[in-house]
Design a protein around this motif. Sequence first.
Motif, PDB file in Angstrom:
ATOM      1  N   GLY A 193       2.884   9.381  -6.455  1.00 26.56           N
ATOM      2  CA  GLY A 193       3.427  10.673  -6.056  1.00 26.56           C
ATOM      3  C   GLY A 193       3.246  11.024  -4.601  1.00 26.56           C
ATOM      4  O   GLY A 193       3.611  12.136  -4.180  1.00 26.56           O
ATOM      5  N   HIS A 194       2.697  10.117  -3.807  1.00 24.70           N
ATOM      6  CA  HIS A 194       2.511  10.369  -2.373  1.00 24.70           C
ATOM      7  C   HIS A 194       3.704   9.786  -1.628  1.00 24.70           C
ATOM      8  O   HIS A 194       3.743   8.602  -1.295  1.00 24.70           O
ATOM      9  N   VAL A 195       4.698  10.644  -1.352  1.00 24.91           N
ATOM     10  CA  VAL A 195       5.965  10.202  -0.785  1.00 24.91           C
ATOM     11  C   VAL A 195       5.983  10.456   0.716  1.00 24.91           C
ATOM     12  O   VAL A 195       5.765  11.586   1.172  1.00 24.91           O
ATOM     13  N   GLU A 196       6.252   9.392   1.469  1.00 24.35           N
ATOM     14  CA  GLU A 196       6.273   9.508   2.925  1.00 24.35           C
ATOM     15  C   GLU A 196       7.314  10.530   3.374  1.00 24.35           C
ATOM     16  O   GLU A 196       8.455  10.533   2.915  1.00 24.35           O
TER      17      GLU A 196
ATOM     18  N   PHE B  57       0.833  -1.205   0.000  1.00 24.65           N
ATOM     19  CA  PHE B  57       0.000   0.000   0.000  1.00 24.65           C
ATOM     20  C   PHE B  57       0.865   1.251   0.000  1.00 24.65           C
ATOM     21  O   PHE B  57       0.658   2.179  -0.796  1.00 24.65           O
ATOM     22  N   ARG B  58       1.873   1.277   0.866  1.00 21.81           N
ATOM     23  CA  ARG B  58       2.780   2.430   0.940  1.00 21.81           C
ATOM     24  C   ARG B  58       3.554   2.612  -0.367  1.00 21.81           C
ATOM     25  O   ARG B  58       3.679   3.735  -0.871  1.00 21.81           O
ATOM     26  N   ASP B  59       4.059   1.508  -0.914  1.00 20.55           N
ATOM     27  CA  ASP B  59       4.809   1.593  -2.170  1.00 20.55           C
ATOM     28  C   ASP B  59       3.908   2.026  -3.322  1.00 20.55           C
ATOM     29  O   ASP B  59       4.336   2.778  -4.215  1.00 20.55           O
ATOM     30  N   GLY B  60       2.665   1.543  -3.313  1.00 17.15           N
ATOM     31  CA  GLY B  60       1.736   1.941  -4.361  1.00 17.15           C
ATOM     32  C   GLY B  60       1.428   3.423  -4.312  1.00 17.15           C
ATOM     33  O   GLY B  60       1.361   4.095  -5.359  1.00 17.15           O
TER      34      GLY B  60
END
Length: 327
Positions: A58-61, A50-53
Amino acid sequence: MAPRARLVGSLILVLLLCGTPAAWAQAPKVFKVAILTNAFSPWHSHTEGFRDGLKEFGHVEGKNVVFEARAAQGDTSRLPELASELVGLKPDLLYCNGTAAAQVCAKTTERLPILFAEVGDPVRLGLVKSLARPGGNITGMANLRPELTAKRLELFKETVPSLRRVLVTYDPRQPEDQESVAVARTAASRLGLMLLERPIGAPLEMEPGLGELREGGRDGILIVQSGPHLNIPGRSLEVATSNNVPTMYPASFWTKVGALASYGPDQYLQGKQAARLAHKILAGTPPRDLPVELPDRIEFIVNLKTAKRLGLKVPPPALNRADRVIE
């Protein structure tokens, strides 16, 4: 004062009040995504996918998205407290991994957008009105776990032709577990297998059922849980490994760590697929307008390393049907 002088004076005053032109640009939105999972760790195969997707969208932690993740560590009684804690943080999205987590989130808030995953039939569970039109503040992904149980048992028998008895240890408080066992019961009768059904309510109650199994390929374990409640999947694999008992799981993760076979969606890829829905929600689409999705791919995986350790020869037709073979 001349009109031109008054205009220049006004512009200077505006600049002094508002700062430099660079300051006029609005700071980028930083989204807060809350994650609630039934698992023992907040970051596992599914949530990492989920985080990688999200990163691919474009949603970068640490840049334009922050995560607040909580794990119930297999204890569903902790979920209401954890859900309330996350809702109190006022996230832009509440991501719930697992049926129990999704049900608790839905009861905790009717206002915040909710995205669920690793859920069997969300309509039957009352999470959404329909797959096409979820309604309310919630949508997500259904994993078809109960529905795939019959096929899972059929492939288990094909992989281990000597199979005669199959243990199913399940939590009767979980509706999806009950449904999966009912499907397995019908399939076992058709396949000429004896199903050993062992309902349990606490982890230690697993041991007597697991102790009944014998090595040699006549006994096996069918796992109907994709989540970790009561540690049924983990403990079963430990016993199966120690006692040379073949196993069939609903998720590929377990085949990678030693189970004989699995049939179901890849949890990491499911997480990435869920990120696609999350991106749409963060972009402003209400959950009610996003149909519930099914897994993009269902995989049958056989671990030949485990087969060799068990002393089993997997028939060529079963290997030919496998999407992946671990050698």
